[in-house]
Design a protein around this motif. Structure first.
Motif, PDB file in Angstrom:
ATOM      1  N   THR A  75      62.311  17.411  16.364  1.00 38.65           N
ATOM      2  CA  THR A  75      63.655  17.370  15.778  1.00 38.65           C
ATOM      3  C   THR A  75      64.677  18.012  16.712  1.00 38.65           C
ATOM      4  OG1 THR A  75      62.699  17.480  13.554  1.00 38.65           O
ATOM      5  CG2 THR A  75      65.022  18.041  13.777  1.00 38.65           C
ATOM      6  N   ILE A  76      64.319  19.159  17.299  1.00 37.07           N
ATOM      7  CA  ILE A  76      65.242  19.841  18.213  1.00 37.07           C
ATOM      8  C   ILE A  76      65.474  19.004  19.463  1.00 37.07           C
ATOM      9  CG2 ILE A  76      65.523  21.865  19.702  1.00 37.07           C
ATOM     10  CD1 ILE A  76      63.984  23.476  17.607  1.00 37.07           C
ATOM     11  N   ILE A  77      64.405  18.441  20.012  1.00 36.40           N
ATOM     12  CA  ILE A  77      64.525  17.651  21.245  1.00 36.40           C
ATOM     13  C   ILE A  77      65.485  16.474  21.040  1.00 36.40           C
ATOM     14  CG2 ILE A  77      63.267  16.098  22.794  1.00 36.40           C
ATOM     15  CD1 ILE A  77      60.844  18.002  22.440  1.00 36.40           C
ATOM     16  N   VAL A  78      65.291  15.741  19.940  1.00 37.89           N
ATOM     17  CA  VAL A  78      66.174  14.601  19.665  1.00 37.89           C
ATOM     18  C   VAL A  78      67.613  15.078  19.437  1.00 37.89           C
ATOM     19  CG1 VAL A  78      66.649  12.718  18.054  1.00 37.89           C
ATOM     20  CG2 VAL A  78      64.299  13.194  18.747  1.00 37.89           C
ATOM     21  N   GLY A  79      67.769  16.194  18.722  1.00 36.87           N
ATOM     22  CA  GLY A  79      69.108  16.724  18.463  1.00 36.87           C
ATOM     23  C   GLY A  79      69.840  17.149  19.717  1.00 36.87           C
ATOM     24  N   GLN A  80      69.113  17.635  20.731  1.00 39.49           N
ATOM     25  CA  GLN A  80      69.754  18.108  21.962  1.00 39.49           C
ATOM     26  C   GLN A  80      70.091  16.983  22.933  1.00 39.49           C
ATOM     27  OE1 GLN A  80      70.840  21.327  22.320  1.00 39.49           O
ATOM     28  NE2 GLN A  80      70.140  21.299  20.185  1.00 39.49           N
ATOM     29  N   PHE A  81      69.592  15.776  22.658  1.00 37.67           N
ATOM     30  CA  PHE A  81      69.958  14.645  23.519  1.00 37.67           C
ATOM     31  C   PHE A  81      71.466  14.418  23.525  1.00 37.67           C
ATOM     32  CE2 PHE A  81      65.584  12.383  23.259  1.00 37.67           C
ATOM     33  CZ  PHE A  81      65.152  13.121  24.353  1.00 37.67           C
ATOM     34  N   SER A  82      72.135  14.751  22.440  1.00 42.48           N
ATOM     35  CA  SER A  82      73.585  14.553  22.376  1.00 42.48           C
ATOM     36  C   SER A  82      74.300  15.429  23.405  1.00 42.48           C
ATOM     37  CB  SER A  82      74.102  14.860  20.971  1.00 42.48           C
ATOM     38  OG  SER A  82      73.849  16.216  20.634  1.00 42.48           O
ATOM     39  N   LYS A  83      73.801  16.654  23.619  1.00 43.52           N
ATOM     40  CA  LYS A  83      74.416  17.539  24.617  1.00 43.52           C
ATOM     41  C   LYS A  83      74.082  17.078  26.032  1.00 43.52           C
ATOM     42  CE  LYS A  83      74.439  21.651  21.688  1.00 43.52           C
ATOM     43  NZ  LYS A  83      73.886  23.017  21.487  1.00 43.52           N
ATOM     44  N   VAL A  84      72.864  16.581  26.214  1.00 42.72           N
ATOM     45  CA  VAL A  84      72.442  16.140  27.541  1.00 42.72           C
ATOM     46  C   VAL A  84      73.187  14.883  27.980  1.00 42.72           C
ATOM     47  CG1 VAL A  84      70.480  15.221  28.841  1.00 42.72           C
ATOM     48  CG2 VAL A  84      70.183  17.244  27.391  1.00 42.72           C
ATOM     49  N   PHE A  85      73.408  13.959  27.032  1.00 41.33           N
ATOM     50  CA  PHE A  85      74.059  12.690  27.366  1.00 41.33           C
ATOM     51  C   PHE A  85      75.559  12.693  27.092  1.00 41.33           C
ATOM     52  CE2 PHE A  85      69.639  11.438  27.069  1.00 41.33           C
ATOM     53  CZ  PHE A  85      69.503  10.512  28.100  1.00 41.33           C
ATOM     54  N   GLY A  86      76.061  13.743  26.442  1.00 40.23           N
ATOM     55  CA  GLY A  86      77.491  13.863  26.248  1.00 40.23           C
ATOM     56  C   GLY A  86      78.075  13.046  25.123  1.00 40.23           C
ATOM     57  N   PHE A  87      77.291  12.815  24.053  1.00 39.55           N
ATOM     58  CA  PHE A  87      77.846  12.139  22.878  1.00 39.55           C
ATOM     59  C   PHE A  87      77.594  12.999  21.653  1.00 39.55           C
ATOM     60  CE2 PHE A  87      73.570  10.277  23.578  1.00 39.55           C
ATOM     61  CZ  PHE A  87      72.955  10.662  22.409  1.00 39.55           C
ATOM     62  N   THR A  88      78.055  12.538  20.487  1.00 38.59           N
ATOM     63  CA  THR A  88      77.887  13.286  19.244  1.00 38.59           C
ATOM     64  C   THR A  88      77.189  12.406  18.222  1.00 38.59           C
ATOM     65  OG1 THR A  88      79.918  14.524  19.656  1.00 38.59           O
ATOM     66  CG2 THR A  88      79.063  14.547  17.402  1.00 38.59           C
TER      67      THR A  88
ATOM     68  N   LEU B 207      66.638  12.332  11.441  1.00 38.53           N
ATOM     69  CA  LEU B 207      66.014  11.903  12.687  1.00 38.53           C
ATOM     70  C   LEU B 207      65.871  10.388  12.785  1.00 38.53           C
ATOM     71  CD1 LEU B 207      64.473  12.933  15.274  1.00 38.53           C
ATOM     72  CD2 LEU B 207      62.404  12.666  13.944  1.00 38.53           C
ATOM     73  N   LEU B 208      65.386   9.759  11.709  1.00 40.46           N
ATOM     74  CA  LEU B 208      65.150   8.320  11.767  1.00 40.46           C
ATOM     75  C   LEU B 208      66.438   7.548  12.066  1.00 40.46           C
ATOM     76  CD1 LEU B 208      62.607   7.578   8.884  1.00 40.46           C
ATOM     77  CD2 LEU B 208      62.229   7.514  11.343  1.00 40.46           C
ATOM     78  N   GLU B 209      67.523   7.943  11.383  1.00 40.29           N
ATOM     79  CA  GLU B 209      68.794   7.266  11.617  1.00 40.29           C
ATOM     80  C   GLU B 209      69.276   7.483  13.053  1.00 40.29           C
ATOM     81  OE1 GLU B 209      67.949   8.966   9.085  1.00 40.29           O
ATOM     82  OE2 GLU B 209      68.597   8.047   7.198  1.00 40.29           O
ATOM     83  N   ARG B 210      69.053   8.691  13.565  1.00 46.44           N
ATOM     84  CA  ARG B 210      69.460   8.978  14.940  1.00 46.44           C
ATOM     85  C   ARG B 210      68.671   8.130  15.937  1.00 46.44           C
ATOM     86  NH1 ARG B 210      70.231  15.627  15.204  1.00 46.44           N
ATOM     87  NH2 ARG B 210      72.185  15.675  13.980  1.00 46.44           N
ATOM     88  N   LEU B 211      67.367   8.018  15.701  1.00 44.29           N
ATOM     89  CA  LEU B 211      66.541   7.204  16.599  1.00 44.29           C
ATOM     90  C   LEU B 211      66.946   5.735  16.522  1.00 44.29           C
ATOM     91  CD1 LEU B 211      62.999   8.791  16.056  1.00 44.29           C
ATOM     92  CD2 LEU B 211      64.487   9.027  18.048  1.00 44.29           C
ATOM     93  N   GLY B 212      67.322   5.283  15.330  1.00 44.96           N
ATOM     94  CA  GLY B 212      67.739   3.895  15.181  1.00 44.96           C
ATOM     95  C   GLY B 212      69.009   3.573  15.955  1.00 44.96           C
ATOM     96  N   GLY B 213      69.874   4.592  16.165  1.00 45.70           N
ATOM     97  CA  GLY B 213      71.123   4.357  16.879  1.00 45.70           C
ATOM     98  C   GLY B 213      71.067   4.697  18.352  1.00 45.70           C
ATOM     99  N   VAL B 214      69.846   4.933  18.893  1.00 44.54           N
ATOM    100  CA  VAL B 214      69.706   5.337  20.297  1.00 44.54           C
ATOM    101  C   VAL B 214      70.332   4.342  21.275  1.00 44.54           C
ATOM    102  CG1 VAL B 214      67.995   5.615  22.143  1.00 44.54           C
ATOM    103  CG2 VAL B 214      67.762   6.913  20.033  1.00 44.54           C
ATOM    104  N   PRO B 215      70.086   3.034  21.149  1.00 48.36           N
ATOM    105  CA  PRO B 215      70.684   2.102  22.121  1.00 48.36           C
ATOM    106  C   PRO B 215      72.212   2.201  22.183  1.00 48.36           C
ATOM    107  CG  PRO B 215      68.982   1.001  20.849  1.00 48.36           C
ATOM    108  CD  PRO B 215      69.197   2.333  20.204  1.00 48.36           C
ATOM    109  N   GLU B 216      72.817   2.316  21.014  1.00 46.86           N
ATOM    110  CA  GLU B 216      74.277   2.416  20.993  1.00 46.86           C
ATOM    111  C   GLU B 216      74.749   3.737  21.591  1.00 46.86           C
ATOM    112  OE1 GLU B 216      77.970   2.436  17.759  1.00 46.86           O
ATOM    113  OE2 GLU B 216      75.939   1.879  17.125  1.00 46.86           O
ATOM    114  N   TYR B 217      74.050   4.810  21.279  1.00 49.99           N
ATOM    115  CA  TYR B 217      74.448   6.114  21.805  1.00 49.99           C
ATOM    116  C   TYR B 217      74.296   6.173  23.324  1.00 49.99           C
ATOM    117  CZ  TYR B 217      74.839   8.210  17.161  1.00 49.99           C
ATOM    118  OH  TYR B 217      75.231   8.525  15.891  1.00 49.99           O
ATOM    119  N   LEU B 218      73.234   5.572  23.845  1.00 45.43           N
ATOM    120  CA  LEU B 218      73.030   5.596  25.295  1.00 45.43           C
ATOM    121  C   LEU B 218      74.159   4.891  26.030  1.00 45.43           C
ATOM    122  CD1 LEU B 218      69.172   4.983  25.623  1.00 45.43           C
ATOM    123  CD2 LEU B 218      70.432   7.118  25.951  1.00 45.43           C
ATOM    124  N   SER B 219      74.731   3.887  25.387  1.00 47.29           N
ATOM    125  CA  SER B 219      75.864   3.198  26.013  1.00 47.29           C
ATOM    126  C   SER B 219      77.105   4.077  26.069  1.00 47.29           C
ATOM    127  CB  SER B 219      76.178   1.906  25.245  1.00 47.29           C
ATOM    128  OG  SER B 219      76.634   2.198  23.927  1.00 47.29           O
TER     129      SER B 219
END
Length: 576
Positions: free
Chosen positions: A139-152, A158-170
């Motif tokens: 849970t922490i690792i996935v949550g910190q991806f926002s700081k590493v990649f610079g999005f919010t 967690l499940l909803e966050r993982l589902g939106g990964v492609p959009e967030y990476l863009s």
């Protein structure tokens, strides 16, 4: 204060090792405390405050010589999960709720210590704790991806966050991502060149120097901002008191999980260094440390396994390590917080991810599949609960699973039929054939304390096992030592029913062990003992000797009768 005894008898030759270990602990604790403050959602200085007084308090009240207390990934994740929705974006309210929950956690720990509940260290089984920590780490690792990649993240779970990964990476912010990659590179380079040096501190310091030297904030690289250092000033919480009700059960869950996690670390290092720790005093020490953290405007603390490992690896001998490290951190928190404002959030995200990766132990979870299938399923259940329904419900489920596991063990324990080997030793009958059944005697052992919710199971199992025996059973003996541990009127009533059942079959019901206790309970429950009721013997061997003597006497009487009849027949024959 057990730590005072060590400090009053301190030996001078220990100081060099303790001072070296303290410097290493402080170097590791500084970046981690700042990162965990970000995870909790409070100012970086709060993370430093959470180290100082708790470390000193534990050094005095704790019984472990190596354990270092401080901010912990699981603890901070729990606090953030509870407080964030209650604060509704109000920064000041968020901080005050964090402090309040910390104080409540300390309160629960002290109450548990006063009631001698250190046994709760064994409450959450290792499989449950493994699932919990792995779930929190992911849970922490996935949550910190926002700081590493610079999005919010817009989603909460967690499940909803993982589902939106492609959009967030863009939406990734390239300068922020480059800063994160640079932090990772510095960290692993330091680990390779100087494995014993605090790699996290060097990586964060290097990133802060780049931000300060090249004004990287102009490229929208976020930093932790201004850190209000100085002495912490106590401020009473200013919010609706009714909201405290929302913190009661989460604080209790946090107290249990923090204590269990801390005891695992403390016991492992105590065993390694050849001494014992007192679980009840550890509960008290953790409670007072959390109170001290709340009073100094900090957040909840627990045993920090990584910092404890650093302490032990650098030769720390006593609790003085915690005191020296706390003084170093205090000096920085009061006088040297200005440089901290240049620390990039991406670098802290990397540090949190690395710290959480160390919590992950999926290999051990998979190994459980071969060692203990039931433990494996228990671990997976806890892990997926944390991932799919959230940290707090997952912890609540883990606590309930621990309770249900205990109740199931007590309600449906193992049982044994006992016999005797060639040396006259009573032991369980099994496939080894080392022991043989005793003619005419059936001995039953129930491997759990008898109480109202397992007495019917005890009765059913005893009758089932008895029904499998030969028809020559004259006496049923119950081994009282493992099962009759306390007075329960439901158990006494069940015992009276059993006696009636066996009397109708012409079988004596006897109990071996705890004689004085059982006779007193029989009086309270109005159950007859001796020849008119249930025989009670001092121990199992005495019960066997008495019954074997009865069998021998009965055999002699029978032989005498047979001899007498034979003599009469001979007399009749001769007279004819």
């Amino acid at each position: 204060m057990p730590g005072l005894n060590v400090l009053f008898n301190y030996e001078r030759q220990w100081f060099a090792d303790d001072a070296k270990a303290a410097l290493s602990v402080a170097a590791v604790a500084l970046p981690v405390a700042i990162a965990y403050a970000q995870l909790t959602g409070v100012n970086a200085a709060v993370g430093l405050y959470s180290c100082v007084l708790p470390m000193i308090i534990y050094a005095l009240f704790g019984t472990s010589k190596q354990l270092i207390v401080g901010p912990d990934a699981a603890t901070c994740a729990v606090i953030a999960a509870v407080v964030t929705p209650l604060a509704a974006g109000d920064i000041v309210k968020h901080w005050q709720l964090v402090i309040t929950m910390t104080a409540m956690t300390g309160f629960w720990c002290i109450i548990a210590s006063r009631f001698k509940l250190g046994v709760l260290a064994d409450f959450l089984s290792k499989p449950i704790l493994m699932g919990l920590l792995n779930g929190v780490a992911i849970t922490i690792i996935v949550g910190q991806f926002s700081k590493v990649f610079g999005f919010t993240f817009d989603e909460k779970y967690l499940l909803e966050r993982l589902g939106g990964v492609p959009e967030y990476l863009s939406q990734a912010h390239v300068p922020t991502l480059l800063m994160a990659l640079l932090t990772v590179s510095i960290y692993f380079a330091m680990k390779r060149i100087k494995p014993t040096w605090p790699a996290s501190m060097f990586a964060i310091a290097f990133g802060a120097m780049l931000v300060w030297g090249f004004n990287l904030e102009q490229f929208d690289i976020k930093t932790i901002g201004i850190v209000d250092g100085g002495l912490p000033l106590f401020k009473a919480p200013d919010f609706n008191v009714g909201i405290i009700r929302e913190l009661v059960m989460p604080a209790l869950n946090l107290a249990i999980v923090s204590f269990v996690s801390m005891m695992l670390t403390a016991r492992s290092f105590a065993a390694k260094n050849g001494y014992d720790i007192d679980a009840d005093k550890e509960f008290m020490a953790l409670g007072i440390a959390n109170f001290a953290s709340a009073l100094s405007q900090g957040f909840a603390v627990s045993g920090a396994d990584s910092r404890t490992a650093v302490n032990d690896a650098n030769g720390g001998k006593t609790q003085l390590v915690s005191i020296i490290a706390a003084v170093i951190i205090a000096i920085i928190a009061i006088f040297l917080t200005a440089p901290l404002e240049f620390i990039p959030s991406a670098a802290l995200g990397v540090v949190l991810i690395i710290a959480s990766v160390h919590l992950l132990d999926l290999k051990s979870v998979w190994k459980l599949r071969l060692k203990d299938r039931q433990a494996f399923y228990l671990t997976l259940t806890t892990l997926f609960a944390v991932l799919f329904i959230g940290v707090i419900p997952g912890i609540t489920l883990a606590v309930l699973l621990g309770l249900f596991q205990f109740i199931r063990t007590v309600m449906r324990p193992t049982d044994h039929i006992l016999g005797m080997d060639i040396n006259g030793v009573v032991r369980s009958l099994d496939t080894s054939d080392k022991a043989k059944p005793i003619d005419g005697i059936f001995i039953y052992r129930f491997n759990s304390p008898l109480t109202y919710f397992n007495s019917s199971f005890f009765k059913r199992r005893l009758l089932e096992q008895y029904a499998r025996q030969k028809d020559d059973i004259e006496c049923v003996i119950i081994d009282a030592v493992p099962c009759f541990t306390h007075l329960d009127l439901s158990v006494m009533a069940m015992l009276a029913d059993l006696n009636v059942i066996f009397q109708k079959r012409g079988v004596r019901l006897e109990i071996a062990g705890r004689k004085r206790q059982l006779l007193a309970w029989f009086v309270n429950a109005e159950i007859k003992s001796g020849s008119e009721g249930i025989y009670v013997h001092s121990d199992l061997y005495l019960a066997l000797r008495i019954n074997q003597a009865k069998q021998l006497a009965a055999k002699e009487v029978q032989e005498a009768k047979e001899q007498e009849e034979q003599d009469k027949q001979e007399e009749n024959t001769s007279s004819l």
